[in-house]
Design a protein around this motif. Structure first.
Motif, PDB file in Angstrom:
ATOM      1  N   ALA A  95       0.874  -1.286   0.118  1.00 49.62           N
ATOM      2  CA  ALA A  95       0.020  -0.009   0.061  1.00 49.62           C
ATOM      3  C   ALA A  95       1.135   1.193  -0.030  1.00 49.62           C
ATOM      4  O   ALA A  95       0.428   2.402   0.715  1.00 49.62           O
ATOM      5  N   LEU A  96       2.012   1.307  -0.419  1.00 45.99           N
ATOM      6  CA  LEU A  96       3.039   2.462  -0.772  1.00 45.99           C
ATOM      7  C   LEU A  96       2.544   3.181  -1.963  1.00 45.99           C
ATOM      8  O   LEU A  96       1.901   2.853  -2.867  1.00 45.99           O
ATOM      9  N   PRO A  97       3.198   4.304  -1.997  1.00 44.17           N
ATOM     10  CA  PRO A  97       3.103   5.082  -3.306  1.00 44.17           C
ATOM     11  C   PRO A  97       3.219   4.363  -4.524  1.00 44.17           C
ATOM     12  O   PRO A  97       4.338   3.449  -4.674  1.00 44.17           O
ATOM     13  N   TYR A  98       2.817   4.399  -5.810  1.00 47.68           N
ATOM     14  CA  TYR A  98       2.845   3.667  -6.816  1.00 47.68           C
ATOM     15  C   TYR A  98       4.634   3.881  -7.526  1.00 47.68           C
ATOM     16  O   TYR A  98       4.718   2.476  -8.041  1.00 47.68           O
ATOM     17  N   HIS A  99       5.322   4.665  -7.004  1.00 48.52           N
ATOM     18  CA  HIS A  99       6.705   4.569  -7.522  1.00 48.52           C
ATOM     19  C   HIS A  99       7.605   3.492  -6.980  1.00 48.52           C
ATOM     20  O   HIS A  99       8.342   3.305  -7.206  1.00 48.52           O
ATOM     21  N   LEU A 100       6.898   3.003  -5.644  1.00 50.05           N
ATOM     22  CA  LEU A 100       7.590   1.946  -5.181  1.00 50.05           C
ATOM     23  C   LEU A 100       7.005   0.487  -5.415  1.00 50.05           C
ATOM     24  O   LEU A 100       7.459  -0.241  -4.739  1.00 50.05           O
ATOM     25  N   ALA A 101       6.124   0.464  -6.497  1.00 49.75           N
ATOM     26  CA  ALA A 101       5.670  -0.877  -6.548  1.00 49.75           C
ATOM     27  C   ALA A 101       6.629  -1.818  -7.265  1.00 49.75           C
ATOM     28  O   ALA A 101       6.876  -2.993  -6.658  1.00 49.75           O
ATOM     29  N   ILE A 102       7.508  -1.299  -8.174  1.00 54.61           N
ATOM     30  CA  ILE A 102       8.630  -2.320  -8.635  1.00 54.61           C
ATOM     31  C   ILE A 102       9.390  -2.664  -7.575  1.00 54.61           C
ATOM     32  O   ILE A 102       9.762  -3.994  -7.565  1.00 54.61           O
ATOM     33  N   THR A 103       9.807  -1.866  -6.599  1.00 55.25           N
ATOM     34  CA  THR A 103      10.907  -2.150  -5.678  1.00 55.25           C
ATOM     35  C   THR A 103      10.133  -3.517  -4.559  1.00 55.25           C
ATOM     36  O   THR A 103      10.749  -4.369  -4.457  1.00 55.25           O
ATOM     37  N   ALA A 104       8.931  -2.823  -4.362  1.00 59.37           N
ATOM     38  CA  ALA A 104       7.940  -4.029  -3.399  1.00 59.37           C
ATOM     39  C   ALA A 104       7.786  -5.370  -4.277  1.00 59.37           C
ATOM     40  O   ALA A 104       8.156  -6.431  -3.443  1.00 59.37           O
ATOM     41  N   ALA A 105       7.705  -5.242  -5.563  1.00 58.43           N
ATOM     42  CA  ALA A 105       7.554  -6.629  -6.263  1.00 58.43           C
ATOM     43  C   ALA A 105       8.890  -7.502  -6.250  1.00 58.43           C
ATOM     44  O   ALA A 105       8.900  -8.550  -6.275  1.00 58.43           O
ATOM     45  N   THR A 106       9.798  -6.622  -6.711  1.00 62.30           N
ATOM     46  CA  THR A 106      11.059  -7.441  -6.649  1.00 62.30           C
ATOM     47  C   THR A 106      11.510  -8.068  -5.388  1.00 62.30           C
ATOM     48  O   THR A 106      11.980  -9.149  -5.361  1.00 62.30           O
ATOM     49  N   VAL A 107      11.253  -7.272  -4.269  1.00 64.04           N
ATOM     50  CA  VAL A 107      11.380  -7.644  -2.908  1.00 64.04           C
ATOM     51  C   VAL A 107      10.506  -9.191  -2.791  1.00 64.04           C
ATOM     52  O   VAL A 107      11.105 -10.175  -2.238  1.00 64.04           O
ATOM     53  N   ALA A 108       9.551  -9.002  -3.168  1.00 58.10           N
ATOM     54  CA  ALA A 108       8.553 -10.450  -3.092  1.00 58.10           C
ATOM     55  C   ALA A 108       9.182 -11.535  -3.651  1.00 58.10           C
ATOM     56  O   ALA A 108       9.117 -12.530  -3.509  1.00 58.10           O
ATOM     57  N   ARG A 109       9.594 -11.000  -4.958  1.00 56.77           N
ATOM     58  CA  ARG A 109      10.222 -12.169  -5.767  1.00 56.77           C
ATOM     59  C   ARG A 109      11.399 -12.906  -5.088  1.00 56.77           C
ATOM     60  O   ARG A 109      11.584 -13.924  -5.176  1.00 56.77           O
ATOM     61  N   GLU A 110      12.408 -11.797  -4.782  1.00 57.15           N
ATOM     62  CA  GLU A 110      13.591 -12.376  -3.977  1.00 57.15           C
ATOM     63  C   GLU A 110      13.334 -13.201  -2.824  1.00 57.15           C
ATOM     64  O   GLU A 110      14.039 -14.245  -2.478  1.00 57.15           O
ATOM     65  N   ALA A 111      12.259 -12.936  -2.058  1.00 56.45           N
ATOM     66  CA  ALA A 111      11.951 -13.337  -0.860  1.00 56.45           C
ATOM     67  C   ALA A 111      11.099 -14.717  -0.638  1.00 56.45           C
ATOM     68  O   ALA A 111      10.776 -15.373   0.070  1.00 56.45           O
ATOM     69  N   GLY A 112      10.435 -15.046  -2.204  1.00 53.28           N
ATOM     70  CA  GLY A 112       9.679 -16.178  -2.425  1.00 53.28           C
ATOM     71  C   GLY A 112       8.230 -15.821  -1.822  1.00 53.28           C
ATOM     72  O   GLY A 112       7.502 -16.878  -1.359  1.00 53.28           O
ATOM     73  N   CYS A 113       7.696 -14.678  -1.701  1.00 54.97           N
ATOM     74  CA  CYS A 113       6.291 -14.569  -1.384  1.00 54.97           C
ATOM     75  C   CYS A 113       5.415 -14.178  -2.264  1.00 54.97           C
ATOM     76  O   CYS A 113       5.819 -13.559  -3.461  1.00 54.97           O
TER      77      CYS A 113
END
Length: 372
Positions: A79-97
């Protein structure tokens, strides 16, 4: 299910309450602002399954460490601002979430779609109101036709009592507002994919006795252009405002040149335009085409109002946005969505969404019976 919820703003705090008090989720709320985290925690019922964690959400390494540590979250809800979406999704991929977000940004969605390729976990962006619920409705209506001619999607998050020249108050993110006003708008016109200009395509209509205008804005269609390519003549999305708003925004963005200085415009709006919790969300979808040999039109039109509860007031945009993403997570937990890869909003069945305990917020809205 263990959730890492990123962002403790107005939408994040509503999501945290819905999930943490449901009995099926353990939520770790992550934000860089300790005061925001404290406010959410203080307002939460004593039995809520909520933990808070202060992390710089713009620091990819720190965010990845936080998600991997502690409770070992299964799912990231962003639920962060839109410009952090790629960062958050990259973290999810790396963390296996698994990953869910609210972004309306077209470029971010395409990047997340690429991240989801071959992933063992699910990636479902655009889970809010528009994109999000509006796409679920449009796809559901269109799927009932033998052949589809036109799909028109209109959404407005509006102040209930407009008083200024823009006839607008801040009801959600200023960053998201300016982003959708300044980027190209995907659409299908005469069967071909196009990119229309934002703030163009002005139209006027009345709904439930109130006059509105609507115009092109970016991101509201989600992935519908891909899903319906080759099967529809016209498909578009427009934002609804009170008459006169678009003309004044074009003056600010074009005549004063603030489209090239968006940070200045955002500062002006934050300083000069009051926020309001007294808002109304308008959802209006029309689909026309052939059904059993007849040319017909189907309409879905609703208004959702703010909840003025004394102890826990919620704006209409909080209610609708949080309901969208919480229903998506809940349907996923129940096994009603694909377990991995990229998930489109139109893969959600509208009846299942409206029957869901969180999606029911749209059922409790007032259906609009008369349209002119």
């Amino acid at each position: 299910m263990r959730i890492a919820l990123l962002g403790a703003g107005h939408i994040g705090q509503t999501i945290s309450r819905l999930l943490a008090t449901s009995g099926d989720y353990s939520v770790t709320l992550i934000d860089r602002d300790p005061a925001a985290l404290a406010r959410v925690a203080a307002a939460m019922p004593a039995d809520a399954a909520l933990h808070t964690l202060q992390v710089d959400t713009e620091d990819t390494a720190a965010l990845l460490t936080a998600v991997r540590a502690g409770l070992g979250q299964q799912t990231i809800v962003n639920a962060l601002p839109y410009h952090l979406a790629i960062t958050a999704a990259t973290v999810a991929r790396e963390a296996g979430c698994h990953y869910f977000d609210l972004t309306e940004d077209v470029a971010a969605t395409k990047a997340i779609q690429a991240l989801a390729e071959g992933a063992p976990t699910a990636f479902m962006p655009q889970c809010g109101l528009a994109p999000g619920f509006i796409g679920i409705v449009a796809h559901h209506l269109a799927s009932q036709f033998d052949t589809v001619r036109d799909v028109q999607m209109r959404v407005g998050a509006l102040p209930a009592f407009p008083t200024n020249q823009l006839k607008y108050n801040l009801t959600w993110s200023v960053d998201g507002l300016i982003n959708e006003y300044c980027h190209p708008c995907e659409a299908i016109h005469d069967g071909a994919f196009i990119q229309a200009l934002p703030l163009e395509g002005l139209e006027h209509f009345s709904l439930d006795g109130v006059e509105y205008e609507a115009f092109n804005t970016s991101g509201g269609l989600g992935t519908l252009c891909e899903t319906w390519a080759g099967r529809v003549r016209h498909l578009d999305y427009k934002t609804v405002r009170y008459p006169g708003h678009r003309e004044r925004m074009k003056f600010l963005l074009d005549d004063l040149g603030l489209a090239t200085d968006q940070e200045l415009l955002k500062g002006i709006l934050r300083k000069s335009m009051p926020a309001t919790m007294q808002d109304v969300v308008l959802v209006f979808v029309t689909v026309s085409g052939m059904k059993r040999g007849h040319f017909v039109q189907e309409v879905f039109a609703r208004k959702i109002f703010a909840d003025r509860d004394v102890t826990n007031p919620l704006s209409a945009i909080q209610i609708t946005t949080a309901a969208g993403i919480c229903a998506a997570v809940d349907l996923f937990r129940e096994g009603r969505l694909p377990a991995s890869g990229f998930i489109r909003q139109e893969q959600v069945e509208l009846p299942a969404f409206l029957a869901n305990r969180f999606g029911r917020a749209y059922q409790q809205s007032r259906q609009v019976e008369s349209i002119a």
